[in-house]
Design an enzyme around this catalytic site. Structure first.
Site, PDB file in Angstrom:
ATOM      1  N   HIS A 181      73.487  47.118  65.858  1.00 15.14           N
ATOM      2  CA  HIS A 181      72.508  45.981  66.911  1.00 15.14           C
ATOM      3  C   HIS A 181      73.100  45.927  67.853  1.00 15.14           C
ATOM      4  O   HIS A 181      72.537  45.800  69.145  1.00 15.14           O
ATOM      5  CB  HIS A 181      72.321  45.001  66.424  1.00 15.14           C
ATOM      6  CG  HIS A 181      71.375  45.590  64.561  1.00 15.14           C
ATOM      7  ND1 HIS A 181      71.275  44.937  63.406  1.00 15.14           N
ATOM      8  CD2 HIS A 181      70.358  46.674  64.774  1.00 15.14           C
ATOM      9  CE1 HIS A 181      70.297  45.779  62.561  1.00 15.14           C
ATOM     10  NE2 HIS A 181      69.973  46.789  63.397  1.00 15.14           N
ATOM     11  N   ARG A 192      70.813  56.360  64.661  1.00 15.78           N
ATOM     12  CA  ARG A 192      72.882  56.928  64.468  1.00 15.78           C
ATOM     13  C   ARG A 192      72.394  58.756  64.046  1.00 15.78           C
ATOM     14  O   ARG A 192      73.728  58.650  64.303  1.00 15.78           O
ATOM     15  CB  ARG A 192      72.447  55.438  62.906  1.00 15.78           C
ATOM     16  CG  ARG A 192      72.565  54.666  62.828  1.00 15.78           C
ATOM     17  CD  ARG A 192      73.004  53.987  61.839  1.00 15.78           C
ATOM     18  NE  ARG A 192      71.305  53.758  61.397  1.00 15.78           N
ATOM     19  CZ  ARG A 192      70.658  53.427  60.129  1.00 15.78           C
ATOM     20  NH1 ARG A 192      71.913  52.739  59.112  1.00 15.78           N
ATOM     21  NH2 ARG A 192      69.701  53.605  59.700  1.00 15.78           N
TER      22      ARG A 192
HETATM   23  N1  COA Z   1      74.009  50.954  64.048  1.00 18.96           N
HETATM   24  C1  COA Z   1      73.995  50.729  62.944  1.00 18.96           C
HETATM   25  N2  COA Z   1      73.080  50.648  62.174  1.00 18.96           N
HETATM   26  C2  COA Z   1      71.553  50.413  62.701  1.00 18.96           C
HETATM   27  C3  COA Z   1      71.633  50.413  63.798  1.00 18.96           C
HETATM   28  C4  COA Z   1      72.680  50.198  65.053  1.00 18.96           C
HETATM   29  N3  COA Z   1      72.629  51.049  66.501  1.00 18.96           N
HETATM   30  N4  COA Z   1      70.163  50.989  64.162  1.00 18.96           N
HETATM   31  C5  COA Z   1      70.262  50.328  63.302  1.00 18.96           C
HETATM   32  N5  COA Z   1      70.246  50.254  62.215  1.00 18.96           N
HETATM   33  C6  COA Z   1      70.565  50.128  60.597  1.00 18.96           C
HETATM   34  C7  COA Z   1      70.139  48.911  60.789  1.00 18.96           C
HETATM   35  O1  COA Z   1      70.806  47.952  59.964  1.00 18.96           O
HETATM   36  C8  COA Z   1      68.952  49.299  59.479  1.00 18.96           C
HETATM   37  O2  COA Z   1      69.621  49.563  58.160  1.00 18.96           O
HETATM   38  P1  COA Z   1      68.857  48.762  56.236  1.00 18.96           P
HETATM   39  O3  COA Z   1      67.821  50.375  56.319  1.00 18.96           O
HETATM   40  O4  COA Z   1      70.057  49.175  55.590  1.00 18.96           O
HETATM   41  O5  COA Z   1      68.094  47.589  56.619  1.00 18.96           O
HETATM   42  C9  COA Z   1      68.285  49.811  59.194  1.00 18.96           C
HETATM   43  O6  COA Z   1      69.482  50.903  60.932  1.00 18.96           O
HETATM   44  C10 COA Z   1      67.206  49.930  60.433  1.00 18.96           C
HETATM   45  O7  COA Z   1      66.947  48.620  61.036  1.00 18.96           O
HETATM   46  P2  COA Z   1      65.974  47.737  61.976  1.00 18.96           P
HETATM   47  O8  COA Z   1      66.800  48.701  63.128  1.00 18.96           O
HETATM   48  O9  COA Z   1      66.904  46.135  61.897  1.00 18.96           O
HETATM   49  O10 COA Z   1      64.739  47.186  61.432  1.00 18.96           O
HETATM   50  P3  COA Z   1      63.901  48.373  61.233  1.00 18.96           P
HETATM   51  O11 COA Z   1      63.461  49.789  60.864  1.00 18.96           O
HETATM   52  O12 COA Z   1      63.322  48.031  59.405  1.00 18.96           O
HETATM   53  O13 COA Z   1      62.535  47.932  61.893  1.00 18.96           O
HETATM   54  C11 COA Z   1      59.866  47.806  62.771  1.00 18.96           C
HETATM   55  C12 COA Z   1      60.726  48.611  61.863  1.00 18.96           C
HETATM   56  C13 COA Z   1      60.286  45.888  62.375  1.00 18.96           C
HETATM   57  C14 COA Z   1      60.059  47.605  63.782  1.00 18.96           C
HETATM   58  C15 COA Z   1      58.704  48.332  61.699  1.00 18.96           C
HETATM   59  O14 COA Z   1      58.763  48.371  61.042  1.00 18.96           O
HETATM   60  C16 COA Z   1      57.226  47.796  63.351  1.00 18.96           C
HETATM   61  O15 COA Z   1      57.793  47.965  64.071  1.00 18.96           O
HETATM   62  N6  COA Z   1      57.007  46.848  62.516  1.00 18.96           N
HETATM   63  C17 COA Z   1      55.992  46.458  63.338  1.00 18.96           C
HETATM   64  C18 COA Z   1      54.409  45.942  62.811  1.00 18.96           C
HETATM   65  C19 COA Z   1      53.977  47.670  63.261  1.00 18.96           C
HETATM   66  O16 COA Z   1      54.134  47.704  64.349  1.00 18.96           O
HETATM   67  N7  COA Z   1      54.071  48.703  62.478  1.00 18.96           N
HETATM   68  C20 COA Z   1      53.721  49.984  62.781  1.00 18.96           C
HETATM   69  C21 COA Z   1      55.287  50.626  63.201  1.00 18.96           C
HETATM   70  S1  COA Z   1      54.316  52.884  63.588  1.00 18.96           S
END
Ligand code: COA
Length: 167
Positions: free
Chosen positions: A19, A92
């Site tokens: 991140h 990723r």
């Molecule tokens: N390098 C390594 N790992 C990474 C990374 C990077 N650059 N970027 C992300 N990751 C990993 C994270 O560690 C995480 O791992 P996990 O699945 O084991 O927890 C995974 O990739 C993705 O997580 P992250 O990027 O932290 O968040 P998310 O995908 O859970 O986020 C939201 C999703 C919150 C953005 C989405 O649910 C959202 O927008 N919610 C708001 C409500 C909304 O508008 N919903 C409609 C969306 S269409």
């Protein structure tokens, strides 16, 4: 030249070096970068929203154009309300693509002005995820290489506490 801001949303449960790589690179691309700490309804988080916000604030204190925020509701609508032009996400691997593509198209449908910018993850962090960090820590492994130094102790202490409480 006009002022351009972007938003980097995620669950950050917990924040990792993967991140941080995306945060540092995208903060250079925009005048202001909002980091939105959110709840992904399909995940059960180990850290509270306040804990996740606190950790990211500590890890980004040295980046002057970053602001950490949270909200409830839709990302695309919040983005519109604060005037950002783009959502930043890290990609990723091929496995991320379908999920990210679906989110980007949905957000575009809700807010036509909003672009999603994908940054390729640094190859060092291709394999990394928040779940892997939690798994290693819970099994007594060393997570120093995976999480930013500023959040290391908070993450270790919290996961130890969870373990004792059987969470
Ligand atoms: N390098 C390594 N790992 C990474 C990374 C990077 N650059 N970027 C992300 N990751 C990993 C994270 O560690 C995480 O791992 P996990 O699945 O084991 O927890 C995974 O990739 C993705 O997580 P992250 O990027 O932290 O968040 P998310 O995908 O859970 O986020 C939201 C999703 C919150 C953005 C989405 O649910 C959202 O927008 N919610 C708001 C409500 C909304 O508008 N919903 C409609 C969306 S269409």
């Amino acid at each position: 030249m006009s002022f351009k801001s972007a938003i980097y949303p995620g669950s950050f449960d917990p924040v990792t070096k993967g991140h941080m790589d995306i945060i540092k690179r995208s903060a250079k691309m925009y005048d202001k970068l909002y980091i939105a700490v959110l709840t992904n309804s399909s995940k059960r988080c180990s850290f509270t929203i306040d804990e996740r916000i606190e950790m990211i604030k500590k890890c980004t204190a040295h980046i002057s154009n970053v602001e950490v925020c949270t909200f409830s509701g839709l990302l695309a609508e919040y983005a519109k309300s604060i005037g950002v032009i783009a959502i930043v996400r890290g990609l990723r691997a091929v496995t991320d693509f379908e999920y990210e593509f679906q989110m980007a198209l949905t957000n575009k449908k809700i807010n036509k002005e909003l672009e999603t910018i994908f940054l390729t993850t640094n190859s060092k962090y291709m394999y990394l995820s928040s779940s892997i960090v939690k798994e290693i820590a819970r099994n007594g492994g060393d997570i120093t290489d995976f999480v930013p130094a500023a959040a290391l102790e908070d993450i270790k202490n919290r996961l130890e506490r969870n373990d004792k409480n059987g969470l």
